[in-house]
Design a protein around this motif. Structure first.
Motif, PDB file in Angstrom:
ATOM      1  N   ASP A 125      -9.578  12.501  -0.852  1.00  0.00           N
ATOM      2  CA  ASP A 125      -8.937  11.572  -0.919  1.00  0.00           C
ATOM      3  C   ASP A 125      -8.682  10.846  -2.428  1.00  0.00           C
ATOM      4  OD1 ASP A 125      -8.609   9.615   1.854  1.00  0.00           O
ATOM      5  OD2 ASP A 125      -6.978  10.531   0.518  1.00  0.00           O
ATOM      6  N   ALA A 126      -8.329  11.714  -3.328  1.00  0.00           N
ATOM      7  CA  ALA A 126      -8.314  11.308  -4.729  1.00  0.00           C
ATOM      8  C   ALA A 126      -7.487  10.068  -5.077  1.00  0.00           C
ATOM      9  CB  ALA A 126      -8.075  12.506  -5.516  1.00  0.00           C
ATOM     10  N   ALA A 127      -6.496   9.999  -4.021  1.00  0.00           N
ATOM     11  CA  ALA A 127      -5.436   8.869  -4.289  1.00  0.00           C
ATOM     12  C   ALA A 127      -6.076   7.442  -3.921  1.00  0.00           C
ATOM     13  CB  ALA A 127      -4.236   9.173  -3.252  1.00  0.00           C
ATOM     14  N   ALA A 184      -9.316   7.131 -15.344  1.00  0.00           N
ATOM     15  CA  ALA A 184      -8.110   7.170 -14.986  1.00  0.00           C
ATOM     16  C   ALA A 184      -7.204   6.045 -14.856  1.00  0.00           C
ATOM     17  CB  ALA A 184      -8.187   8.115 -13.586  1.00  0.00           C
ATOM     18  N   THR A 185      -5.675   6.478 -15.148  1.00  0.00           N
ATOM     19  CA  THR A 185      -4.945   5.160 -15.087  1.00  0.00           C
ATOM     20  C   THR A 185      -4.629   4.977 -13.540  1.00  0.00           C
ATOM     21  OG1 THR A 185      -3.018   6.806 -15.204  1.00  0.00           O
ATOM     22  CG2 THR A 185      -4.072   5.634 -17.191  1.00  0.00           C
ATOM     23  N   ARG A 186      -5.211   4.089 -12.940  1.00  0.00           N
ATOM     24  CA  ARG A 186      -5.198   3.853 -11.511  1.00  0.00           C
ATOM     25  C   ARG A 186      -4.021   2.959 -11.214  1.00  0.00           C
ATOM     26  NH1 ARG A 186      -4.298   2.341  -6.963  1.00  0.00           N
ATOM     27  NH2 ARG A 186      -5.984   2.067  -5.472  1.00  0.00           N
ATOM     28  N   ARG A 187      -3.591   1.791 -12.239  1.00  0.00           N
ATOM     29  CA  ARG A 187      -2.575   1.018 -11.977  1.00  0.00           C
ATOM     30  C   ARG A 187      -1.444   1.471 -12.702  1.00  0.00           C
ATOM     31  NH1 ARG A 187      -4.133  -1.018  -7.876  1.00  0.00           N
ATOM     32  NH2 ARG A 187      -5.443  -2.898  -7.672  1.00  0.00           N
ATOM     33  N   GLY A 188      -0.209   0.956 -12.035  1.00  0.00           N
ATOM     34  CA  GLY A 188       0.874   1.165 -12.697  1.00  0.00           C
ATOM     35  C   GLY A 188       1.531   2.591 -12.807  1.00  0.00           C
ATOM     36  N   ASP A 189       0.914   3.691 -12.078  1.00  0.00           N
ATOM     37  CA  ASP A 189       1.289   5.150 -11.854  1.00  0.00           C
ATOM     38  C   ASP A 189       1.691   5.309 -10.625  1.00  0.00           C
ATOM     39  OD1 ASP A 189       2.857   7.002 -13.621  1.00  0.00           O
ATOM     40  OD2 ASP A 189       0.860   7.986 -14.014  1.00  0.00           O
ATOM     41  N   ARG A 247       1.219   9.081  -8.587  1.00  0.00           N
ATOM     42  CA  ARG A 247       0.507   9.091  -7.311  1.00  0.00           C
ATOM     43  C   ARG A 247       1.162   9.420  -6.001  1.00  0.00           C
ATOM     44  NH1 ARG A 247      -0.698   3.514  -5.750  1.00  0.00           N
ATOM     45  NH2 ARG A 247      -2.386   4.028  -4.489  1.00  0.00           N
ATOM     46  N   ILE A 248       2.425   9.212  -6.039  1.00  0.00           N
ATOM     47  CA  ILE A 248       3.402   9.811  -5.079  1.00  0.00           C
ATOM     48  C   ILE A 248       3.110  11.449  -5.093  1.00  0.00           C
ATOM     49  CG2 ILE A 248       5.807   9.791  -4.126  1.00  0.00           C
ATOM     50  CD1 ILE A 248       6.275   7.066  -5.172  1.00  0.00           C
ATOM     51  N   GLN A 249       3.674  11.799  -6.402  1.00  0.00           N
ATOM     52  CA  GLN A 249       3.580  13.280  -6.632  1.00  0.00           C
ATOM     53  C   GLN A 249       2.357  13.859  -6.030  1.00  0.00           C
ATOM     54  OE1 GLN A 249       4.331  13.087 -10.738  1.00  0.00           O
ATOM     55  NE2 GLN A 249       6.260  14.329 -10.461  1.00  0.00           N
ATOM     56  N   SER A 259       6.254  13.809   6.585  1.00  0.00           N
ATOM     57  CA  SER A 259       7.494  12.666   6.483  1.00  0.00           C
ATOM     58  C   SER A 259       7.269  11.781   5.366  1.00  0.00           C
ATOM     59  CB  SER A 259       7.692  11.970   7.953  1.00  0.00           C
ATOM     60  OG  SER A 259       6.512  11.182   8.017  1.00  0.00           O
ATOM     61  N   LEU A 260       8.275  11.371   5.015  1.00  0.00           N
ATOM     62  CA  LEU A 260       8.158  10.071   3.863  1.00  0.00           C
ATOM     63  C   LEU A 260       7.368   9.043   4.301  1.00  0.00           C
ATOM     64  CD1 LEU A 260      11.880  10.400   2.483  1.00  0.00           C
ATOM     65  CD2 LEU A 260       9.506  11.489   1.590  1.00  0.00           C
ATOM     66  N   ARG A 261       7.337   8.667   5.569  1.00  0.00           N
ATOM     67  CA  ARG A 261       6.803   7.583   6.179  1.00  0.00           C
ATOM     68  C   ARG A 261       5.283   8.007   6.054  1.00  0.00           C
ATOM     69  NH1 ARG A 261       3.909   7.707  10.411  1.00  0.00           N
ATOM     70  NH2 ARG A 261       4.747   9.600  11.146  1.00  0.00           N
ATOM     71  N   GLU A 262       4.761   9.273   6.295  1.00  0.00           N
ATOM     72  CA  GLU A 262       3.414   9.603   6.134  1.00  0.00           C
ATOM     73  C   GLU A 262       2.980   9.273   4.668  1.00  0.00           C
ATOM     74  OE1 GLU A 262       2.783  13.464   7.897  1.00  0.00           O
ATOM     75  OE2 GLU A 262       0.639  13.401   7.473  1.00  0.00           O
ATOM     76  N   ILE A 263       3.794  10.077   3.885  1.00  0.00           N
ATOM     77  CA  ILE A 263       3.170   9.694   2.267  1.00  0.00           C
ATOM     78  C   ILE A 263       3.212   8.278   1.942  1.00  0.00           C
ATOM     79  CG2 ILE A 263       3.951  10.156   0.044  1.00  0.00           C
ATOM     80  CD1 ILE A 263       5.615  12.762   1.140  1.00  0.00           C
ATOM     81  N   ALA A 264       4.154   7.555   2.503  1.00  0.00           N
ATOM     82  CA  ALA A 264       4.092   6.219   2.155  1.00  0.00           C
ATOM     83  C   ALA A 264       3.038   5.321   2.621  1.00  0.00           C
ATOM     84  CB  ALA A 264       5.352   5.542   2.467  1.00  0.00           C
ATOM     85  N   GLU A 265       2.521   5.887   3.706  1.00  0.00           N
ATOM     86  CA  GLU A 265       1.598   5.088   4.526  1.00  0.00           C
ATOM     87  C   GLU A 265       0.204   5.272   3.689  1.00  0.00           C
ATOM     88  OE1 GLU A 265       1.208   6.201   8.727  1.00  0.00           O
ATOM     89  OE2 GLU A 265       2.827   4.769   9.193  1.00  0.00           O
ATOM     90  N   ARG A 266       0.060   6.525   3.491  1.00  0.00           N
ATOM     91  CA  ARG A 266      -1.181   7.053   2.934  1.00  0.00           C
ATOM     92  C   ARG A 266      -1.326   6.271   1.328  1.00  0.00           C
ATOM     93  NH1 ARG A 266      -4.095  12.593   2.329  1.00  0.00           N
ATOM     94  NH2 ARG A 266      -3.582  12.986   4.728  1.00  0.00           N
ATOM     95  N   LEU A 267      -0.145   5.969   0.576  1.00  0.00           N
ATOM     96  CA  LEU A 267      -0.260   5.206  -0.347  1.00  0.00           C
ATOM     97  C   LEU A 267      -0.429   3.739  -0.112  1.00  0.00           C
ATOM     98  CD1 LEU A 267       2.246   7.209  -2.339  1.00  0.00           C
ATOM     99  CD2 LEU A 267      -0.213   7.130  -2.974  1.00  0.00           C
ATOM    100  N   GLY A 268      -0.075   3.206   1.044  1.00  0.00           N
ATOM    101  CA  GLY A 268       0.205   1.785   1.200  1.00  0.00           C
ATOM    102  C   GLY A 268       1.064   1.253   0.704  1.00  0.00           C
ATOM    103  N   VAL A 269       2.290   1.905   0.836  1.00  0.00           N
ATOM    104  CA  VAL A 269       3.718   1.311   0.357  1.00  0.00           C
ATOM    105  C   VAL A 269       4.699   1.776   1.675  1.00  0.00           C
ATOM    106  CG1 VAL A 269       3.226   1.586  -2.025  1.00  0.00           C
ATOM    107  CG2 VAL A 269       4.199   3.454  -0.881  1.00  0.00           C
ATOM    108  N   THR A 270       5.901   1.366   1.459  1.00  0.00           N
ATOM    109  CA  THR A 270       6.829   1.761   2.432  1.00  0.00           C
ATOM    110  C   THR A 270       7.669   2.954   1.946  1.00  0.00           C
ATOM    111  OG1 THR A 270       8.400   0.058   1.438  1.00  0.00           O
ATOM    112  CG2 THR A 270       6.898  -0.489   3.211  1.00  0.00           C
ATOM    113  N   LYS A 271       8.345   3.516   2.911  1.00  0.00           N
ATOM    114  CA  LYS A 271       9.183   4.514   2.420  1.00  0.00           C
ATOM    115  C   LYS A 271      10.159   4.063   1.288  1.00  0.00           C
ATOM    116  CE  LYS A 271      11.231   5.396   6.440  1.00  0.00           C
ATOM    117  NZ  LYS A 271      12.095   6.059   7.501  1.00  0.00           N
ATOM    118  N   ALA A 272      11.080   2.853   1.457  1.00  0.00           N
ATOM    119  CA  ALA A 272      11.776   2.409   0.630  1.00  0.00           C
ATOM    120  C   ALA A 272      11.264   2.491  -1.016  1.00  0.00           C
ATOM    121  CB  ALA A 272      12.139   1.065   0.968  1.00  0.00           C
TER     122      ALA A 272
END
Lengths: 207, 207
Positions: free
Chosen positions: B2-4, B11-16, B20-22, B38-51
């Motif tokens: 879970d490197a994300a 490592a540059t944690r913030r602002g990139d 992190r999406i990639q 799904s994009l929802r799944e990706i977004a969730e794992r990053l703690g953001v939304t699809k938008a």
DNA sequence: GTCTATAGACGGATAGAC
DNA sequence: GTCTATCCGTCTATAGAC
């Protein structure tokens, strides 16, 4: 292919509908991918409706299982056979030859498995996934090299299997829509291909 | 794994967010498949939304292109380089070595491409060339064998590329969730793997 | 055995506030 | 840069008539 005679008499008289579904589905799954191929698309190409599909198969995944179980059965039989024999170059050679035959015979099924690895691996249904290539590969390598082989020998055995699989699939004459001309101006016959591939696999395994 | 979520301090944690999406997308696409992620799944794992994803990428396919174009660029450069050299065993050997390096360096991307072939092939964008592995393979074979080679020699060159690709991917130490133990009790280092694979490819090409 | 019709869910993508 | 809310399409699967 397996003609799927697992059904009662009344359902499959000469019943080629089921077989035609399998054929079309396999073709589309291999070409465009499992998820990108909808049941509607399959039904349309057959001139039937989606609901008709559900008479013959209980789900989309069930269609896949219907044509993969035969393939995996052959591989498992090959592994079982290999385990009964004493390790050695002759055994390895024979195993490889049989493996090549299996791959070449079930060409389209193999192509499907190859090109939908992520999808297949992703099916975590729990119950019965039409399944894994990984444990079988380990068994094949073990049976080719014999127990306690070095990393180098194991990797070469694995590479032989990989090379055989992909080459048989890629250089096959009846590959659908292949741009083969660009890479192979003159196509080998099935027998020629088999011979070339077996030779190359042998080179990998015997050193 | 879970490197994300947790990264090394330097490592540059913030602002990139884009990177992190990639990273997360590539991981999920390779593991579970492009369509099953799904994009929802990706977004969730990053703690953001699809938008939020759509701020950084114009579509789902665009995410894929963002991490494949670099890989294909390298392959194209390799082909171009090969065309400038005179055919021969030395050239072939060097080409193979460079190809191995590329595959090993872009491990996760290559895994994605390998395991989503049907999907990738299915996207007939036309405009975006990241679909085509086929023409590049033809070029690679041509450049390894030189012009006018026999079917046998061409098939062996193709097999070498196939074997190298799959072996590097499969036997790599940093393969995610690999049941590698079953097949390779003792894992080779990156350098050892490279050496073994290069040797095996050379055997295929020089005969 | 095949049809019509539809349920029920989920996907990618966009608009506009903050 | 990220959010909420929503649109619209498509998908698998089922119910029930013929």
């Amino acid at each position: 292919m397996d003609a799927a005679q697992e059904q009662p008499e009344h359902a499959t008289r000469r019943g080629d509908t089921r077989a035609r579904i399998q054929q079309v589905a396999l073709e589309l799954f291999a070409e465009h991918g499992y998820e990108r191929t909808s049941l509607r698309e399959i039904a349309e190409r057959l001139g039937v409706t989606k609901a008709a599909l559900y008479y013959h198969f209980k789900s989309k995944e069930d269609i896949v299982r219907s044509f993969t179980e035969d393939y995996f059965g052959r591989i498992d039989a090959l592994i079982a056979r290999g385990k009964e024999q004493s390790p050695g170059t002759a055994t390895a050679q024979e195993l490889l030859a049989r493996y090549i035959a299996i791959v070449m015979e079930s060409g389209e099924v193999f192509r499907f498995l190859e090109r939908n690895q992520a999808t297949i691996h992703g099916t975590e249904d729990g119950k019965h996934r039409f399944t894994q290539f990984r444990p079988r590969l380990a068994a094949l390598i073990e049976v080719i090299t014999g127990p306690g082989a070095s990393p180098r020998v194991r990797i070469r055995a694995g590479a032989a299997i990989f090379a055989v699989s992909t080459s048989c699939m890629f250089f096959s004459k009846d590959a659908p829509e292949a741009d083969l001309d660009a890479v192979l101006p003159v196509l080998p016959s099935k027998d020629e291909l088999r011979e070339i591939v077996l030779e190359l696999a042998t080179d990998l395994v015997k050193n």
